[in-house]
Design a protein around this motif. Structure first.
Motif, short mmCIF file in Angstrom:
data_model
loop_
_atom_site.label_atom_id
_atom_site.label_comp_id
_atom_site.label_asym_id
_atom_site.label_seq_id
_atom_site.Cartn_x
_atom_site.Cartn_y
_atom_site.Cartn_z
N ALA A 34 -82.25 37.93 31.76
CA ALA A 34 -82.49 36.49 31.76
C ALA A 34 -82.75 35.99 33.18
N HIS A 35 -81.99 36.51 34.13
CA HIS A 35 -82.21 36.15 35.54
C HIS A 35 -83.58 36.62 36.00
N ASP A 36 -83.93 37.85 35.67
CA ASP A 36 -85.23 38.42 36.02
C ASP A 36 -86.36 37.56 35.46
N TYR A 37 -86.23 37.14 34.22
CA TYR A 37 -87.25 36.31 33.57
C TYR A 37 -87.35 34.95 34.24
N ARG A 38 -86.20 34.32 34.53
CA ARG A 38 -86.20 32.99 35.14
C ARG A 38 -86.91 32.97 36.50
N TYR A 39 -86.75 34.06 37.25
CA TYR A 39 -87.32 34.12 38.60
C TYR A 39 -88.64 34.89 38.66
N ASN A 40 -89.20 35.22 37.49
CA ASN A 40 -90.49 35.92 37.42
C ASN A 40 -90.50 37.19 38.27
N LEU A 41 -89.45 37.98 38.15
CA LEU A 41 -89.34 39.20 38.96
C LEU A 41 -90.04 40.39 38.31
N ASP A 42 -90.45 40.25 37.07
CA ASP A 42 -91.17 41.30 36.33
C ASP A 42 -90.48 42.66 36.41
N GLY A 43 -89.16 42.66 36.33
CA GLY A 43 -88.41 43.91 36.35
C GLY A 43 -88.28 44.53 37.73
N GLY A 44 -88.72 43.82 38.77
CA GLY A 44 -88.71 44.41 40.11
C GLY A 44 -87.64 43.87 41.04
N GLY A 45 -86.72 43.07 40.52
CA GLY A 45 -85.66 42.54 41.37
C GLY A 45 -84.66 43.62 41.77
N LEU A 46 -84.15 43.53 42.98
CA LEU A 46 -83.14 44.48 43.45
C LEU A 46 -81.78 43.79 43.39
N TYR A 47 -80.88 44.36 42.59
CA TYR A 47 -79.56 43.79 42.37
C TYR A 47 -78.50 44.71 42.96
N TRP A 48 -77.50 44.12 43.63
CA TRP A 48 -76.37 44.88 44.16
C TRP A 48 -75.25 44.78 43.14
N VAL A 49 -74.89 45.91 42.55
CA VAL A 49 -73.80 45.99 41.57
C VAL A 49 -72.82 47.02 42.13
N CYS A 50 -71.58 46.63 42.34
CA CYS A 50 -70.62 47.47 43.05
C CYS A 50 -70.52 48.89 42.51
N ALA A 51 -70.44 49.05 41.23
CA ALA A 51 -70.25 50.39 40.67
C ALA A 51 -71.44 51.30 40.93
N HIS A 52 -72.60 50.73 41.16
CA HIS A 52 -73.81 51.52 41.42
C HIS A 52 -74.10 51.64 42.92
N ALA A 53 -73.57 50.74 43.70
CA ALA A 53 -73.83 50.75 45.14
C ALA A 53 -72.76 51.47 45.94
N ASN A 54 -71.53 51.46 45.45
CA ASN A 54 -70.43 52.15 46.13
C ASN A 54 -70.22 53.52 45.49
N SER A 55 -69.90 54.49 46.32
CA SER A 55 -69.57 55.81 45.81
C SER A 55 -68.20 55.74 45.13
N GLN A 56 -68.17 55.92 43.82
CA GLN A 56 -66.92 55.80 43.08
C GLN A 56 -65.97 56.98 43.35
N THR A 57 -66.48 58.09 43.85
CA THR A 57 -65.62 59.22 44.17
C THR A 57 -65.02 59.11 45.58
#
Length: 129
Positions: A34-57
């Motif tokens: 929904a955020h991607d659609y609102r800002y017309n990012l066409d699936g190309g927005g870069l999002y920082w999500v802690c579990a994917h950005a930090n090494s969980q190990t």
């Protein structure tokens, strides 16, 4: 981290995602769509999500011992153009200290703030802009 598996070079996220990991994954994805659609990012927005950005190990090393202002969360918030707050059906995210910290940082930096929620498979957004 998952992000390091995708890209060999460092990339700064445009949007910081604040959430509590208790919402269904499908709702989380629906909110970002929904955020991607609102800002017309066409699936190309870069999002920082802690579990994917930090090494969980190596989470202890990732977070460090110098406090939240030296954490990867703060650095990501500082670099992002704004934040997306994923609001779950019970608004549990509003009771999480880390989420509160993240939202205060965004407000103090006067960056764009977007609330996103999902209901019955549809995403909705509300923005500060």
């Amino acid at each position: 981290s998952f992000a390091e598996l995708l890209w060999s070079e460092e990339r700064a996220a445009e949007w910081f995602v604040s959430h509590f990991w208790g919402e269904p994954v499908v709702d989380f994805v629906t909110c970002l769509n929904a955020h991607d659609y609102r800002y017309n990012l066409d699936g190309g927005g870069l999002y920082w999500v802690c579990a994917h950005a930090n090494s969980q190990t190596h989470i202890g090393e990732e977070l460090g011992t110098q406090g939240p202002l030296c954490s990867p969360f703060f650095r990501a918030l500082d670099l992002a153009k704004g934040a997306v707050l994923v609001v779950d059906s019970a608004s549990e995210v509003t009771r999480r200290m880390w989420c509160g910290f993240e939202n205060v940082v965004i407000a103090r930096q006067r960056k764009e703030f977007v609330m996103a929620t999902a209901r019955e498979g549809t995403g909705y957004t509300l923005t500060s802009a």
